[in-house]
Enzyme design. Structure first.
Site, PDB file in Angstrom:
ATOM      1  N   ASP A   1      -9.933 -15.631  10.869  1.00  0.00           N
ATOM      2  CA  ASP A   1     -10.052 -15.251   9.463  1.00  0.00           C
ATOM      3  C   ASP A   1     -11.429 -15.661   8.949  1.00  0.00           C
ATOM      4  OD1 ASP A   1      -7.726 -14.660   7.029  1.00  0.00           O
ATOM      5  OD2 ASP A   1      -9.742 -15.325   6.451  1.00  0.00           O
TER       6      ASP A   1
ATOM      7  N   THR B   1      -1.463   0.854   5.487  1.00  0.00           N
ATOM      8  CA  THR B   1      -0.879   0.991   4.159  1.00  0.00           C
ATOM      9  C   THR B   1      -0.385   2.416   3.913  1.00  0.00           C
ATOM     10  OG1 THR B   1      -1.481   1.003   1.811  1.00  0.00           O
ATOM     11  CG2 THR B   1      -3.265   1.359   3.343  1.00  0.00           C
ATOM     12  N   ASP B   2       0.578   2.541   3.016  1.00  0.00           N
ATOM     13  CA  ASP B   2       1.051   3.892   2.634  1.00  0.00           C
ATOM     14  C   ASP B   2      -0.004   4.644   1.826  1.00  0.00           C
ATOM     15  OD1 ASP B   2       1.219   2.378   0.275  1.00  0.00           O
ATOM     16  OD2 ASP B   2       3.319   2.865  -0.122  1.00  0.00           O
ATOM     17  N   GLU B   3      -1.028   3.914   1.334  1.00  0.00           N
ATOM     18  CA  GLU B   3      -2.041   4.563   0.490  1.00  0.00           C
ATOM     19  C   GLU B   3      -2.879   5.583   1.248  1.00  0.00           C
ATOM     20  OE1 GLU B   3      -4.382   2.152  -2.013  1.00  0.00           O
ATOM     21  OE2 GLU B   3      -2.729   0.835  -2.537  1.00  0.00           O
TER      22      GLU B   3
ATOM     23  N   TYR C   1     -10.994   1.737  -0.885  1.00  0.00           N
ATOM     24  CA  TYR C   1     -10.082   0.923  -0.064  1.00  0.00           C
ATOM     25  C   TYR C   1      -9.229   1.798   0.845  1.00  0.00           C
ATOM     26  CZ  TYR C   1      -5.717  -1.366   1.194  1.00  0.00           C
ATOM     27  OH  TYR C   1      -4.617  -1.807   1.908  1.00  0.00           O
ATOM     28  N   SER C   2      -8.503   2.755   0.227  1.00  0.00           N
ATOM     29  CA  SER C   2      -7.545   3.498   1.057  1.00  0.00           C
ATOM     30  C   SER C   2      -8.243   4.424   2.041  1.00  0.00           C
ATOM     31  CB  SER C   2      -6.535   4.244   0.193  1.00  0.00           C
ATOM     32  OG  SER C   2      -7.174   5.049  -0.768  1.00  0.00           O
ATOM     33  N   SER C   3      -9.459   4.874   1.695  1.00  0.00           N
ATOM     34  CA  SER C   3     -10.158   5.745   2.652  1.00  0.00           C
ATOM     35  C   SER C   3     -10.637   4.948   3.859  1.00  0.00           C
ATOM     36  CB  SER C   3     -11.309   6.485   1.979  1.00  0.00           C
ATOM     37  OG  SER C   3     -12.241   5.574   1.470  1.00  0.00           O
ATOM     38  N   THR C   4     -11.031   3.685   3.646  1.00  0.00           N
ATOM     39  CA  THR C   4     -11.437   2.896   4.827  1.00  0.00           C
ATOM     40  C   THR C   4     -10.219   2.520   5.665  1.00  0.00           C
ATOM     41  OG1 THR C   4     -11.450   0.838   3.523  1.00  0.00           O
ATOM     42  CG2 THR C   4     -13.567   1.964   3.807  1.00  0.00           C
ATOM     43  N   LYS C   5      -9.065   2.313   5.025  1.00  0.00           N
ATOM     44  CA  LYS C   5      -7.845   2.062   5.815  1.00  0.00           C
ATOM     45  C   LYS C   5      -7.465   3.326   6.590  1.00  0.00           C
ATOM     46  CE  LYS C   5      -5.602  -1.132   6.023  1.00  0.00           C
ATOM     47  NZ  LYS C   5      -5.698  -2.370   6.866  1.00  0.00           N
TER      48      LYS C   5
ATOM     49  N   LYS D   1      -3.664  -9.462  -7.740  1.00  0.00           N
ATOM     50  CA  LYS D   1      -2.715  -8.368  -7.553  1.00  0.00           C
ATOM     51  C   LYS D   1      -1.707  -8.334  -8.712  1.00  0.00           C
ATOM     52  CE  LYS D   1      -4.271  -7.047  -3.417  1.00  0.00           C
ATOM     53  NZ  LYS D   1      -5.173  -8.073  -2.918  1.00  0.00           N
ATOM     54  N   PHE D   2      -1.078  -7.178  -8.892  1.00  0.00           N
ATOM     55  CA  PHE D   2      -0.278  -6.900 -10.081  1.00  0.00           C
ATOM     56  C   PHE D   2       0.793  -7.968 -10.382  1.00  0.00           C
ATOM     57  CE2 PHE D   2       3.395  -4.196 -11.761  1.00  0.00           C
ATOM     58  CZ  PHE D   2       2.975  -4.250 -13.072  1.00  0.00           C
TER      59      PHE D   2
ATOM     60  N   GLN E   1       0.653 -10.965 -13.351  1.00  0.00           N
ATOM     61  CA  GLN E   1       1.521 -11.014 -14.540  1.00  0.00           C
ATOM     62  C   GLN E   1       2.344 -12.309 -14.578  1.00  0.00           C
ATOM     63  OE1 GLN E   1       0.226  -8.755 -16.108  1.00  0.00           O
ATOM     64  NE2 GLN E   1      -0.428  -7.447 -14.401  1.00  0.00           N
TER      65      GLN E   1
END
Ligand code: NAD
Ligand code: DAU
Length: 331
Positions: free
Chosen positions: A33, A120-122, A147-151, A186-187, A191
């Protein structure tokens, strides 16, 4: 079995390492890491004396080669993972998610090591609201953000290395995770920690975007199922039928905290914000026999709130800086 876990100091990776040490004493874990802002060695504190930790990047070819040579399998979690950050500076996303995955693929190819790629599902883009349609492994790739395009690109690299070089790899595309050790950017943790601080939750736009929530332990149990029983070259979608819109998540949190149902603020929306994700996990369930254990989202959320209440020392040092960054975007 010797497993190299990349990104093991991040949210899902740290839970994976802890679960593995707890449940599989025969597995020898090495973590690689880079300890970016999202990595925290203290997330591995409960198992620190039972694993090997190496600080470094998955894009460092020499380091990666030496570690892969000593492993029987690689589980690749390491990534830049936050959509909002990718809108401000995509460069680390390209380096880690694309170049890092390429670097690992070349090493597993040289050494004949089993590879599992966490995705990811993205990568599939988004779905309309209020339709029964869900993502399957046959859904065309259509990512929206840096992000999602690089994944998505990293998934395609894995597929090409399987087909062209015979690399023994599997891919999993999972929906939104929640649980302990998730970064406060993150969301859900944002919160929860706002509510602990007496601050009103912040909803992007109208709050009608839907995410398909799964507890991190269910995701990680699915990863082990795929490692042990998955077909090489195959893609498995991981999800627990947890579709919930952001407004419902915030209302559930407000209820858990005993606050008024309308005690939240609408803030600026995310540019390019994906509307809805939904996973059809039937291949994983029917072919490999996996099923989720956390089927009650509210009680999973209550346990997660409990974890953030009890582990303020883990998140407090980074909370103010995260909120300052969001404030710059009016979020
Ligand atoms: P995270 O941001 O919490 O952790 C990422 C980890 O990777 C950190 O420890 C960071 O230090 C490390 N890292 C970053 N760049 C590195 C590099 N160049 N070399 C080595 N390590 C590096 O992310 P997460 O939420 O735990 O996500 C883990 C993986 O799961 C990612 O691949 C992500 O795309 C995928 N995923 C996440 C979710 C989710 O809901 N969080 C859902 C589906 C898939
Ligand atoms: O679907 C899997 C993906 O889930 C992973 O690949 C990503 O790594 C992970 O970060 C997550 O991506 P999202 O963009 O869906 O997660 P995030 O927690 O950033 O946001 C979840 C939803 O909540 C999204 O619709 C945006 C919204 N949101 C987010 C924040 C931070 C808000 O309404 N308010 C907020 O303050």
């Amino acid at each position: 079995m010797r497993v190299l876990v990349t990104g093991g100091a991040g949210f899902i990776g740290a839970n994976f390492v802890q679960q593995t040490v707890r449940e599989r004493p025969d597995v020898d874990v090495t973590v690689l890491d880079a300890l970016t802002y999202a990595g925290d060695r203290s997330s591995l504190a409960p198992v620190a004396d039972r694993i090997t930790f190496v600080e470094g990047s998955v894009a460092d070819a020499d380091l990666v080669d030496g570690l892969v040579a000593e492993a029987d399998a690689v589980v690749h979690f390491a990534a830049e993972s936050h959509n909002d950050n990718s809108l401000h500076d995509p460069s680390p996303f390209v380096r880690t998610n694309l170049v890092g995955t390429y670097t690992l693929l070349e090493a597993v190819r040289r050494h004949g090591v089993r590879f599992h790629h966490i995705s990811t599902d993205e990568v599939y883009g988004d779905l309309p609201l209020d339709t029964p349609e869900r993502f399957t492994a046959d859904t065309p790739y259509n990512p929206s953000s840096p992000y999602s395009s690089t994944k998505a690109g990293s998934d395609l690299l894995v597929r090409a290395w399987v087909r062209s070089f015979g690399v023994e790899a599997t891919i999993s595309n999972c929906s939104n995770n929640y649980g302990p050790y998730q970064h406060v950017e993150k969301f859900i943790p944002r919160q929860i920690t706002n509510l602990i601080d007496g601050v009103r939750p912040r909803l992007y736009g109208a709050g009608l975007n839907v995410r398909d929530w799964i507890h991190v332990e269910d995701h990680n149990a699915a990863v082990w199922t795929i490692l042990e029983r998955g077909r090489v070259g195959e893609t498995y979608l991981i999800g627990a039928d947890g579709e919930t819109n952001n407004l419902q998540v915030v209302r559930t949190l407000l209820e858990i905290f005993g606050r008024d149902a309308d005690d939240f603020d609408h803030v600026n929306d995310r540019p390019g914000h994906d509307l809805r994700y939904a996973i059809d996990a039937s291949r994983l369930r029917d072919e490999l026999g996996w099923s989720p254990r956390y089927t009650d989202f509210r009680s999973g959320l209550e346990a997660t709130v409990g974890w953030y209440r009890s582990n303020e020392a883990w998140w407090r040092p980074v909370k103010a800086a995260v909120e300052a960054r969001y404030a710059e975007s009016g979020q």
